[in-house]
Design a protein around this motif. Structure first.
Motif, short mmCIF file in Angstrom:
data_model
loop_
_atom_site.label_atom_id
_atom_site.label_comp_id
_atom_site.label_asym_id
_atom_site.label_seq_id
_atom_site.Cartn_x
_atom_site.Cartn_y
_atom_site.Cartn_z
N ARG A 195 0.85 -1.19 0.00
CA ARG A 195 0.00 0.00 0.00
C ARG A 195 0.88 1.24 0.00
O ARG A 195 2.01 1.21 0.47
CB ARG A 195 -0.91 0.03 1.23
N ASN A 201 -3.76 3.11 0.28
CA ASN A 201 -4.37 2.55 -0.93
C ASN A 201 -3.45 1.51 -1.55
O ASN A 201 -2.22 1.65 -1.53
CB ASN A 201 -4.64 3.67 -1.95
N TYR A 209 -12.96 -0.18 0.54
CA TYR A 209 -13.18 0.22 -0.86
C TYR A 209 -14.45 -0.40 -1.44
O TYR A 209 -14.56 -0.59 -2.66
CB TYR A 209 -11.99 -0.16 -1.74
#
Length: 702
Positions: free
Chosen positions: A448, A453, A636
């Motif tokens: 990440r 993310n 997400y």
């Protein structure tokens, strides 16, 4: 003779450790007691079986027998992390730091998970950025770039660079390798019947019909169509995402829909196309069907007039135009009504306009880069932008908040990142070691960025493995039929609140089931005050439907917490990508349950750390819930309102496309009989551009 034998014996004792250093010593763990060591090995074994609760208990038992062992505590923190206990894992990392275990891995984790970024002014933030030599010094990258005039970073990590002198749009992957080039548009025509016309048509298709001529700008619409301001050709060229030519917008001239040297293009969220027509000193607007709407602006120096406009950006109904000749930025509404001028006495030639993640403007003026805070009407100079860039002409902020600057004359792409993120800006976690084909070892590794993310698009060349501190292992991606397949967990509310919506819920679940691919498998969990789980994942649509339709519609939803936890736990032990879809009708009752948002935070961490997305389908009256949104946002996932029209195939495909940055890498170890049951350490390093992250893991030799 007796003394000679004694000398030989002593020599053997002295050299024995070096003789066997490759077989025993390197596998030794610094545990003071046999019990502690055995519990540690048991904890590692459970961890690699994804039995995190059991591994936590084993590591705790190991620490009870040997509380000062830093390495055991490190593994304990890893097990807490994988099980979603973020506060406890941060506490353990802090303990390790206090104990003197100042490893960069620990410091990186503490930085990412234990601190909340303080409010900083943009001046402080920009002065905190430093230059990194990622693309600028890479020979393979430099040979593909001549005069970069516009740059855009897209969400999947690719970099689009428009090359002015080479008259081409070039697309690079995350490592700076060029993967696509768009430079020519071939004629598309209706097939001809006459042989002579066929010959002409063949020749026109064989030789380029429309070459780009010194393009200066480009943008993409929601369908990933690419529009390029073909400045030297006085038109706009449109391509699809594969680089296939679609059409040309405009001709050379001064009439409506005509251009003279268009040099900037911007496409808004409605796919309207805004073009800075430099030679005509105006802005042209086309709709999403590529139909001309209007022009506005005229040549001049007065307010609302333009002189060589060379940049354009649109946000919140305001069109910002880089009025290059007048050394200012002019703002208009989308109908061309003048609003105001934005001026800075130090402007050289403002050209490149782009928005940052906060919706404010970067302005590249050919000498330096400015940041304009729209709300405060205030400029900040980007520190170091003129030190490294000779002629900064375009700026783009990446998903990881790094800043990319195209330097026109030097042909470089300069990348800036925050100082505190430079040395440990990737979060790497080794999720599991798969040993079923030992000595071939497969590692599940999640990567990440500093915002949490998933990092996409890495190749096996970005991964490095060191086993027992000795050998830098050669790695390759592990592939199997399972790695490309998906499975779903239907988490179905079955409380009394679902009774009025039972048929509707069955219908919605059936619609989602029908949208699945033939090899997608599903596990069904019903919950109210108790939990009922089907025996296995099923491929059969009839079996899935039978399990789904087993409603009782009784009781409350007191088992929701455990149901979510069970769903995440049951997602393991497979290479298949797992997603949870939660079907609910009583979101308003959630606040009455005994747990609070902290518990939901743990569940969200548990899901995210195990690469499981959670989506919610609301069949009842409510279409969202604060606590559910935590699960969705952190993983997400998607919130889907069943009261609205749903494209089920599209929703399923979007859920399948969620990327946590998980990779499976494989390397070959060695199998030594007298090492069975010993511990082997594994360091995994991930590096791309000039950024890296590391993680320490290991396994018990089978």
């Amino acid at each position: 003779m007796k003394y000679r034998f004694l000398k030989v014996f002593l020599v053997l004792i002295l050299i024995a450790p070096s003789l066997f250093s490759n077989s025993r010593q390197l596998y030794y763990v610094n545990a003071e007691t046999y019990k502690s060591y055995q519990e540690f090995l048991r904890g590692v074994h459970y961890f690699n079986q994804e039995r995190y609760e059991a591994s936590i208990e084993s590591f705790k038992a190991s620490l009870d027998a040997n509380p000062t062992d830093k390495f055991i505590r490190y593994w304990y923190s890893r097990a807490l992390y994988k099980n979603g206990y973020m506060a406890l894992s941060v506490n353990e990392w802090s303990n390790l730091e206090r104990m003197g275990y100042t490893d960069p891995i620990i410091l990186s984790k503490l930085e990412k998970y234990s601190t909340i970024p303080s409010e900083k002014t943009k001046e402080e933030i920009f002065s905190n950025f430093i230059y990194i030599k990622s693309f600028s010094t890479d020979a393979d990258f430099l040979k593909n770039i001549n005069q970069p005039i516009e740059i855009k970073m897209v969400k999947d990590g690719r970099m689009f660079v428009l090359d002015y002198s080479d008259s081409a749009l070039k697309i690079f992957d995350v490592n700076g390798d060029m993967i696509q080039k768009i430079g020519k548009a071939k004629r598309t025509e209706i097939p001809q019947k006459n042989w002579f016309m066929k010959t002409l048509q063949f020749l026109s298709r064989t030789y380029p019909y429309k070459n780009m001529k010194n393009p200066r700008s480009f943008d993409m619409n929601s369908r990933n169509d690419i529009y390029i301001a073909n400045t030297g050709g006085d038109n706009i060229l449109k391509f699809d995402e594969r680089g296939e030519y679609i059409k040309t917008l405009g001709i050379s001239g001064v009439s409506n829909g005509a251009f003279l040297g268009p040099s900037s293009i911007f496409i808004d969220n409605d796919d309207k196309v805004y073009i800075a027509d430099t030679g005509n000193n105006r802005v042209s607007i086309y709709n999403s069907n590529d139909e001309f709407i209007l022009n506005f602006g005229k040549a001049g120096e007065e307010e609302g007039e333009l002189f060589r406009p060379s940049g354009i950006a649109v946000r919140n109904g305001i069109v910002y135009v880089a009025d290059t000749g007048n050394k200012r930025i002019s703002a208009f509404d989308i109908y061309g009504n003048y609003i105001k001028s934005i001026e800075n006495p130090n402007f050289h030639e403002p050209r490149g306009l782009s928005f940052d993640t906060d919706g404010n403007l970067f302005v590249a003026d050919g000498k330096r880069v400015y940041y304009y805070n729209i709300a405060d009407d205030k400029f900040t100079v980007f520190q170091n932008s003129e030190r490294y860039a000779t002629t900064p002409i375009s700026v783009s902020e990446g998903d990881d908040e790094s800043i990319y600057i195209a330097d026109f004359l030097s042909g470089k792409i300069d990348v800036f990142t925050r100082k505190e993120q430079y040395y440990a800006n990737l979060d790497v976690f080794v999720d599991r070691s798969y040993l079923s084909s030992f000595p071939s070892v497969v590692l599940s590794v999640t990567v990440r960025d500093r915002l949490g993310n998933g990092v996409k698009g890495l190749t096996d060349e970005n991964f490095f493995v060191i086993e027992n501190g000795l050998v830098n292992q050669r790695t390759a991606f592990y592939t199997s039929p399972e790695t490309d397949k998906n499975r779903f967990i239907y988490l179905i509310e079955d409380s009394s609140n679902t009774a009025p919506y039972q048929d509707r819920m069955k219908e919605e679940i059936n619609n989602f089931t029908q949208a699945l691919s033939p090899d997608d498998e599903v596990l069904v969990i019903h919950y109210n005050d108790e939990i009922r789980t089907t025996h296995n994942y099923y491929l059969s649509r009839s079996q899935i439907t039978e399990n789904v339709n087993d409603f009782t519609s009784t009781g409350g939803i007191n088992s929701l917490t455990q149901a979510v936890y069970d769903a995440i736990r049951l997602s393991g032990t497979s290479f298949k990508k797992t997603s949870i879809i939660h079907f609910t009708a009583s979101s308003t009752d959630i606040e009455s349950i005994e747990f609070n948002n902290i518990r939901f935070g743990e569940l969200a961490s548990f899901a995210k750390n195990n690469a499981v997305s959670i989506s919610h389908v609301y069949v009842g009256e409510e279409d969202s819930n604060y606590f559910y949104n935590i699960l969705v946002d952190e993983t997400y996932g998607k919130n889907i309102d069943a009261k609205k029209s749903i494209n089920y195939i599209e929703e399923i495909n979007e859920i399948k496309s969620i990327d946590f940055g998980k990779y499976y890498i494989r390397y070959n170890s060695d199998k030594v009989a007298n090492q069975i049951g010993d511990y082997r350490s594994v360091f995994v390093r991930v590096q791309f551009r000039d950024m890296y992250g590391e993680e320490e893991s290991g396994y018990v030799v089978p």
